[in-house]
Design a protein around this motif. Sequence first.
Motif, PDB file in Angstrom:
ATOM      1  N   GLY A 199       0.785  -1.233   0.000  1.00  0.00           N
ATOM      2  CA  GLY A 199       0.000   0.000   0.000  1.00  0.00           C
ATOM      3  C   GLY A 199       0.815   1.280   0.000  1.00  0.00           C
ATOM      4  N   PRO A 200       1.753   1.441   0.944  1.00  0.00           N
ATOM      5  CA  PRO A 200       2.523   2.697   0.980  1.00  0.00           C
ATOM      6  C   PRO A 200       3.271   2.968  -0.320  1.00  0.00           C
ATOM      7  N   GLN A 201       3.905   1.920  -0.892  1.00  0.00           N
ATOM      8  CA  GLN A 201       4.668   2.120  -2.123  1.00  0.00           C
ATOM      9  C   GLN A 201       3.747   2.356  -3.313  1.00  0.00           C
ATOM     10  N   PHE A 202       2.584   1.704  -3.331  1.00  0.00           N
ATOM     11  CA  PHE A 202       1.657   1.880  -4.452  1.00  0.00           C
ATOM     12  C   PHE A 202       1.194   3.323  -4.546  1.00  0.00           C
ATOM     13  N   PHE A 203       0.718   3.865  -3.443  1.00  0.00           N
ATOM     14  CA  PHE A 203       0.209   5.238  -3.474  1.00  0.00           C
ATOM     15  C   PHE A 203       1.342   6.249  -3.649  1.00  0.00           C
ATOM     16  N   ALA A 204       2.536   5.917  -3.164  1.00  0.00           N
ATOM     17  CA  ALA A 204       3.675   6.819  -3.347  1.00  0.00           C
ATOM     18  C   ALA A 204       4.093   6.894  -4.806  1.00  0.00           C
ATOM     19  N   ASN A 205       3.891   5.804  -5.564  1.00  0.00           N
ATOM     20  CA  ASN A 205       4.388   5.741  -6.938  1.00  0.00           C
ATOM     21  C   ASN A 205       3.357   6.080  -7.997  1.00  0.00           C
ATOM     22  N   VAL A 206       2.074   6.060  -7.635  1.00  0.00           N
ATOM     23  CA  VAL A 206       1.033   6.289  -8.634  1.00  0.00           C
ATOM     24  C   VAL A 206       1.230   7.622  -9.340  1.00  0.00           C
ATOM     25  N   GLY A 207       1.559   8.657  -8.579  1.00  0.00           N
ATOM     26  CA  GLY A 207       1.732   9.976  -9.186  1.00  0.00           C
ATOM     27  C   GLY A 207       3.175  10.314  -9.478  1.00  0.00           C
ATOM     28  N   LYS A 208       4.039  10.166  -8.478  1.00  0.00           N
ATOM     29  CA  LYS A 208       5.416  10.630  -8.606  1.00  0.00           C
ATOM     30  C   LYS A 208       6.250   9.756  -9.530  1.00  0.00           C
ATOM     31  N   GLY A 209       5.960   8.465  -9.594  1.00  0.00           N
ATOM     32  CA  GLY A 209       6.752   7.585 -10.448  1.00  0.00           C
ATOM     33  C   GLY A 209       6.066   7.312 -11.766  1.00  0.00           C
ATOM     34  N   TRP A 210       5.479   8.357 -12.366  1.00  0.00           N
ATOM     35  CA  TRP A 210       4.630   8.141 -13.541  1.00  0.00           C
ATOM     36  C   TRP A 210       5.404   7.552 -14.717  1.00  0.00           C
ATOM     37  N   ARG A 211       6.664   7.917 -14.864  1.00  0.00           N
ATOM     38  CA  ARG A 211       7.415   7.377 -16.012  1.00  0.00           C
ATOM     39  C   ARG A 211       7.556   5.867 -15.901  1.00  0.00           C
ATOM     40  N   TYR A 212       7.846   5.393 -14.708  1.00  0.00           N
ATOM     41  CA  TYR A 212       7.933   3.943 -14.505  1.00  0.00           C
ATOM     42  C   TYR A 212       6.536   3.321 -14.483  1.00  0.00           C
ATOM     43  N   GLY A 213       5.593   4.024 -13.851  1.00  0.00           N
ATOM     44  CA  GLY A 213       4.234   3.509 -13.787  1.00  0.00           C
ATOM     45  C   GLY A 213       3.618   3.324 -15.154  1.00  0.00           C
ATOM     46  N   LEU A 214       4.038   4.138 -16.121  1.00  0.00           N
ATOM     47  CA  LEU A 214       3.540   3.991 -17.486  1.00  0.00           C
ATOM     48  C   LEU A 214       3.876   2.617 -18.049  1.00  0.00           C
ATOM     49  N   LEU A 215       5.025   2.079 -17.644  1.00  0.00           N
ATOM     50  CA  LEU A 215       5.412   0.749 -18.118  1.00  0.00           C
ATOM     51  C   LEU A 215       4.484  -0.328 -17.569  1.00  0.00           C
ATOM     52  N   SER A 216       3.976  -0.139 -16.361  1.00  0.00           N
ATOM     53  CA  SER A 216       2.997  -1.090 -15.819  1.00  0.00           C
ATOM     54  C   SER A 216       1.710  -1.051 -16.631  1.00  0.00           C
ATOM     55  N   LEU A 217       1.323   0.140 -17.086  1.00  0.00           N
ATOM     56  CA  LEU A 217       0.137   0.248 -17.938  1.00  0.00           C
ATOM     57  C   LEU A 217       0.389  -0.423 -19.291  1.00  0.00           C
ATOM     58  N   VAL A 218       1.602  -0.278 -19.815  1.00  0.00           N
ATOM     59  CA  VAL A 218       1.964  -0.972 -21.056  1.00  0.00           C
ATOM     60  C   VAL A 218       1.825  -2.479 -20.857  1.00  0.00           C
ATOM     61  N   GLU A 219       2.307  -2.969 -19.713  1.00  0.00           N
ATOM     62  CA  GLU A 219       2.205  -4.397 -19.408  1.00  0.00           C
ATOM     63  C   GLU A 219       0.751  -4.858 -19.408  1.00  0.00           C
ATOM     64  N   VAL A 220      -0.101  -4.117 -18.726  1.00  0.00           N
ATOM     65  CA  VAL A 220      -1.507  -4.519 -18.594  1.00  0.00           C
ATOM     66  C   VAL A 220      -2.199  -4.535 -19.957  1.00  0.00           C
ATOM     67  N   VAL A 221      -2.033  -3.467 -20.723  1.00  0.00           N
ATOM     68  CA  VAL A 221      -2.705  -3.373 -22.026  1.00  0.00           C
ATOM     69  C   VAL A 221      -2.160  -4.420 -22.996  1.00  0.00           C
ATOM     70  N   ALA A 222      -0.843  -4.559 -23.056  1.00  0.00           N
ATOM     71  CA  ALA A 222      -0.233  -5.474 -24.022  1.00  0.00           C
ATOM     72  C   ALA A 222      -0.533  -6.926 -23.691  1.00  0.00           C
ATOM     73  N   VAL A 223      -0.403  -7.301 -22.406  1.00  0.00           N
ATOM     74  CA  VAL A 223      -0.647  -8.697 -22.055  1.00  0.00           C
ATOM     75  C   VAL A 223      -2.122  -9.043 -22.242  1.00  0.00           C
ATOM     76  N   LEU A 224      -3.015  -8.081 -21.977  1.00  0.00           N
ATOM     77  CA  LEU A 224      -4.434  -8.329 -22.223  1.00  0.00           C
ATOM     78  C   LEU A 224      -4.687  -8.546 -23.712  1.00  0.00           C
ATOM     79  N   ALA A 225      -4.055  -7.736 -24.564  1.00  0.00           N
ATOM     80  CA  ALA A 225      -4.240  -7.885 -26.012  1.00  0.00           C
ATOM     81  C   ALA A 225      -3.727  -9.236 -26.500  1.00  0.00           C
ATOM     82  N   VAL A 226      -2.552  -9.650 -26.019  1.00  0.00           N
ATOM     83  CA  VAL A 226      -1.989 -10.936 -26.443  1.00  0.00           C
ATOM     84  C   VAL A 226      -2.862 -12.092 -25.966  1.00  0.00           C
TER      85      VAL A 226
END
Length: 555
Positions: A74-101
């Motif tokens: 929890g603490p790391q998730f909420f800390a990274n949602v906004g401030k770590g957006w560049r890295y967090g974008l890669l998690s969104l890439v993972e979700v969208v791409a793996v769902l498509a495959v």
Amino acid sequence: MSALLVQHPEMALFLALAFGHLIGMIRVGPIQLGGVCGTLIVALILGQTGVRLDPDLKAVAFALFIFALGYTGGPQFFANVGKGWRYGLLSLVEVVAVLAVVMTATVLLSLNAGAAAGLLAGAATESAVIGTASEAVSRLALAPDQIEALQGQIATAYSITYLFGLITIVLFTSQLAPILLRVDLKAAAADLAGRLGETEGGGQAALPELVGRAFAAGEAAGASVADFEARHDHAVTVARLRRGEATIEPGPSEQIQSGDILLLVGRRAAVVEAASTLGPEVVRIGLDMPLVRRSYVLKQAQAAGRTVADLRRLAPLETRRGVFILGIQRLGHAVPVLPDATLQSGDVLELYGAERAVARAGQALGQATPPADKTDFIMLGLGVLAGILIGALGANLGGIHVTLGAGGGCLLSGLVFGWYASRHAGFGVFPAASAQILKDFGLAAFIAAVGFSAGPDAFRLIREYGVWLPLAGVLAALIPASLSLFIGHRLLKLETPFLLGAIAGQQCSTPAISALVSASGNSTPVVGYTVTYAISNVLLPLLGPVVVGLAFHLT
């Protein structure tokens, strides 16, 4: 033996746990299955005997696992949602791409909802998906035997594709990606560590040894303690003075006199450098003092988001003096103690120094880590209950009934409870060791229960899809990783070690980050890993019901 296991399924459970984790310990190069996959393999074999575990035990085990997972992240998730957006974008890439495959494979191979969800869990190496997807299957308008068959296929498809997904992400991050980028990974990691600064105090390694040595005052005589320490960038502290027969614990304004003997505490390289301006080293008669190591959870809002260097520069002298950061733990992984390492709420900082100085600095940063022998069961009970209630809520979207289920609800509840506990000292004491036990045992027991019920259908699924299901697992791991590599390198301009760590984290792959750290020669990839790991560990399990719903309506 078979009859005995059927009559006493608890024996089969612990047999699967023991031998499964034994199999999981086997390592071939950088590849290691781990206890969860090993437990599932043994459970699938034992399931041929007809042994079954009570469904209520399976539900309780998974609820405890997923709540503990959310609480610790929890603490790391909420800390990274906004401030770590560049890295967090890669998690969104993972979700969208793996769902498509996965959905493409579902259509091409005519996968049912169970096999599709198992493909997602295995290729993404995210075991929690098995639980959230199994719950979603249980809510489908099907006969009980059909539901049980689909749930069994989730486990079987997972066991088939997990190994291929694991091998793919390990080899991609540690071997293939550096070749594609034409980068010497070890040299890049060493260069990055050097540019960030090798230690917070100017030593020679990320975690150098701290020492105490005594010297005659020499040329330092006449200077104040504060001036002497400032000359050496506060990398050393005058912990004690011996003046005649008196032993003094000096404040910053204390004047060093000729004939004084100084006890210096600091990083080895800094102490050696300071020694060149002092007199000869002497025996520390009457000067020695105990130094302690204490761990504190970072909760100070002003410190979160700051670098280690910022913390030293901005903290009042009386707070930082005589205290050194030995280590940073984030989500159970060691983050290198570099000047430019950014601290996050929920980080566990290991401080070193005199007891009073460490206590003073620790109190300013957050709170001491909770005792390892106490768990707040009031918080645990209410947290899981709240999660189950949240999971019972649902809505109809496009003719599909969408609900988080108990698994998704407990995950969200755990996130909120964990975040709140990190902000309010004394609330919901849940020691890391206790949480880890719940995660390990809860998931292993749940996986064993699923494996027992899936056993009879395991070989049928393997015969039905043959080589195509493992191939789909490889592609579902490789395509998201390749997209993230391109986006992270070309568009986000991430440093290579950070980027590869983030790719390992977006698949929540501990073996991948272990292999990557080994290939890098230092722990710089962990910085990127912890951000995407925290986000993907939430998003991927929530994707389980989505895949089940889509696959059910497509097939």
